[in-house]
Structure formats: C-alpha cells, structure tokens
Write a protein that holds these residues in place. Structure first.
Motif, mmCIF file in Angstrom:
data_model
loop_
_atom_site.group_PDB
_atom_site.id
_atom_site.type_symbol
_atom_site.label_atom_id
_atom_site.label_comp_id
_atom_site.label_asym_id
_atom_site.label_seq_id
_atom_site.Cartn_x
_atom_site.Cartn_y
_atom_site.Cartn_z
ATOM 1 N N THR A 101 73.747 24.108 11.421
ATOM 2 C CA THR A 101 72.394 24.655 11.480
ATOM 3 C C THR A 101 72.346 26.175 11.289
ATOM 4 O OG1 THR A 101 71.635 22.829 12.844
ATOM 5 C CG2 THR A 101 70.319 24.837 12.903
ATOM 6 N N PRO A 102 73.190 26.967 11.948
ATOM 7 C CA PRO A 102 73.111 28.419 11.731
ATOM 8 C C PRO A 102 73.371 28.818 10.271
ATOM 9 C CG PRO A 102 74.373 27.965 13.703
ATOM 10 C CD PRO A 102 74.123 26.648 13.035
ATOM 11 N N GLY A 103 74.291 28.152 9.617
ATOM 12 C CA GLY A 103 74.562 28.472 8.215
ATOM 13 C C GLY A 103 73.402 28.112 7.307
ATOM 14 N N ARG A 104 72.764 26.968 7.557
ATOM 15 C CA ARG A 104 71.599 26.590 6.759
ATOM 16 C C ARG A 104 70.461 27.570 6.983
ATOM 17 N NH1 ARG A 104 72.885 21.640 8.779
ATOM 18 N NH2 ARG A 104 71.121 21.685 10.212
ATOM 19 N N ARG A 105 70.262 27.994 8.212
ATOM 20 C CA ARG A 105 69.196 28.945 8.530
ATOM 21 C C ARG A 105 69.465 30.282 7.839
ATOM 22 N NH1 ARG A 105 68.911 29.073 14.420
ATOM 23 N NH2 ARG A 105 67.940 27.049 14.129
ATOM 24 N N ARG A 106 70.722 30.712 7.851
ATOM 25 C CA ARG A 106 71.098 31.978 7.221
ATOM 26 C C ARG A 106 70.869 31.916 5.707
ATOM 27 N NH1 ARG A 106 76.356 31.885 8.198
ATOM 28 N NH2 ARG A 106 75.962 31.869 10.420
ATOM 29 N N ARG A 107 71.254 30.809 5.073
ATOM 30 C CA ARG A 107 71.057 30.672 3.627
ATOM 31 C C ARG A 107 69.578 30.607 3.267
ATOM 32 N NH1 ARG A 107 75.553 27.358 4.336
ATOM 33 N NH2 ARG A 107 74.264 25.494 4.485
ATOM 34 N N ARG A 108 68.778 29.926 4.098
ATOM 35 C CA ARG A 108 67.339 29.842 3.824
ATOM 36 C C ARG A 108 66.697 31.216 3.943
ATOM 37 N NH1 ARG A 108 64.935 25.528 7.204
ATOM 38 N NH2 ARG A 108 65.753 26.883 8.793
ATOM 39 N N ARG A 109 67.088 31.987 4.965
ATOM 40 C CA ARG A 109 66.529 33.327 5.148
ATOM 41 C C ARG A 109 66.925 34.241 3.994
ATOM 42 N NH1 ARG A 109 68.240 34.823 10.416
ATOM 43 N NH2 ARG A 109 66.724 33.287 11.116
ATOM 44 N N ALA A 110 68.157 34.137 3.525
ATOM 45 C CA ALA A 110 68.601 34.952 2.393
ATOM 46 C C ALA A 110 67.842 34.575 1.122
ATOM 47 C CB ALA A 110 70.103 34.782 2.178
ATOM 48 N N ALA A 111 67.582 33.283 0.937
ATOM 49 C CA ALA A 111 66.821 32.861 -0.245
ATOM 50 C C ALA A 111 65.384 33.359 -0.175
ATOM 51 C CB ALA A 111 66.846 31.343 -0.366
ATOM 52 N N GLU A 112 64.800 33.347 1.019
ATOM 53 C CA GLU A 112 63.434 33.858 1.174
ATOM 54 C C GLU A 112 63.377 35.356 0.898
ATOM 55 O OE1 GLU A 112 62.294 32.767 5.098
ATOM 56 O OE2 GLU A 112 61.945 30.660 4.577
ATOM 57 N N LEU A 113 64.355 36.099 1.380
ATOM 58 C CA LEU A 113 64.388 37.537 1.123
ATOM 59 C C LEU A 113 64.589 37.827 -0.357
ATOM 60 C CD1 LEU A 113 66.434 38.869 4.160
ATOM 61 C CD2 LEU A 113 63.984 39.134 3.723
ATOM 62 N N ALA A 114 65.417 37.037 -1.012
ATOM 63 C CA ALA A 114 65.630 37.226 -2.448
ATOM 64 C C ALA A 114 64.354 36.907 -3.220
ATOM 65 C CB ALA A 114 66.771 36.350 -2.925
ATOM 66 N N ALA A 115 63.618 35.900 -2.776
ATOM 67 C CA ALA A 115 62.369 35.546 -3.452
ATOM 68 C C ALA A 115 61.320 36.636 -3.252
ATOM 69 C CB ALA A 115 61.852 34.211 -2.926
ATOM 70 N N GLU A 116 61.274 37.252 -2.091
ATOM 71 C CA GLU A 116 60.339 38.347 -1.851
ATOM 72 C C GLU A 116 60.687 39.552 -2.715
ATOM 73 O OE1 GLU A 116 60.302 39.338 2.242
ATOM 74 O OE2 GLU A 116 59.512 37.400 2.863
ATOM 75 N N GLY A 117 61.978 39.824 -2.885
ATOM 76 C CA GLY A 117 62.399 40.952 -3.715
ATOM 77 C C GLY A 117 62.057 40.718 -5.170
ATOM 78 N N ASP A 118 62.140 39.499 -5.650
ATOM 79 C CA ASP A 118 61.817 39.176 -7.030
ATOM 80 C C ASP A 118 60.321 39.131 -7.268
ATOM 81 O OD1 ASP A 118 64.467 39.004 -7.529
ATOM 82 O OD2 ASP A 118 64.571 36.819 -7.380
ATOM 83 N N ALA A 119 59.528 38.867 -6.252
ATOM 84 C CA ALA A 119 58.083 38.719 -6.418
ATOM 85 C C ALA A 119 57.430 40.044 -6.822
ATOM 86 C CB ALA A 119 57.451 38.192 -5.138
ATOM 87 N N GLY A 120 57.942 41.157 -6.350
ATOM 88 C CA GLY A 120 57.343 42.441 -6.669
ATOM 89 C C GLY A 120 57.798 43.003 -8.000
#
Length: 88
Positions: A51-70
């Motif tokens: 679970t911690p690894g999945r949560r970490r990967r999901r958070r990193a993907a969300e941050l990467a998506a926010e960086g690409d959105a702008g």
C-alpha cells in the motif's frame, strides 16, 4: 519482505505436496491447503504491505500530471537555487 513471503510460499507448497502424496490425503485437500495456507494469506499480506508504494506512485503520477497541465516542466529546488546565485 519478499524473502519471508517466498519462504511461506515454499512451506505452503510442501504442505500441499505432503497432503497430496499422503495415503489418507487427496488432491482436493492439497488444493484447499495450498489456497488457504498459501495463496490467500500471501495475497493479502503483499497487498497490505504494498500500500505505501502504491500510494507513493499515485502521488508522483498526480504531481507529474499537474506539472504537465500548465505547459511548464516541474521545477526542483536545485533550479531555483542556481537562478538566485549572484557573482561577487
């Protein structure tokens, strides 16, 4: 973590083999032993411990998506520090 899971799977497999090869044992009993002592507990354990690894990967993907959105690449702390440096 994976070493303990591998050892547990080995023991469960040997228990199932002993059940199947025993004169009083059956293949159905061996299958039930393998499922109840091996696959189900290991699946649950690895899911919970992952679970911690999945949560970490999901958070990193969300941050990467926010960086690409702008339209701008995500900036790290090193880039900001290099831009503020002044010559003496």
């Amino acid at each position: 973590m994976y070493l303990v899971a591998l050892a547990w799977a080995y023991v469960a497999l040997l228990m199932a083999a002993a059940e199947a090869l025993s004169p009083q044992g059956t293949l159905l009993g061996a299958f039930v032993t393998l499922m109840l002592y091996g696959v189900l507990p290991l699946g649950l354990l690895l899911y919970i411990l992952g679970t911690p690894g999945r949560r970490r990967r999901r958070r990193a993907a969300e941050l990467a998506a926010e960086g690409d959105a702008g339209g701008h690449p995500p900036t790290g702390p090193a880039e900001g520090l290099a831009a503020e440096r002044e010559e003496a």
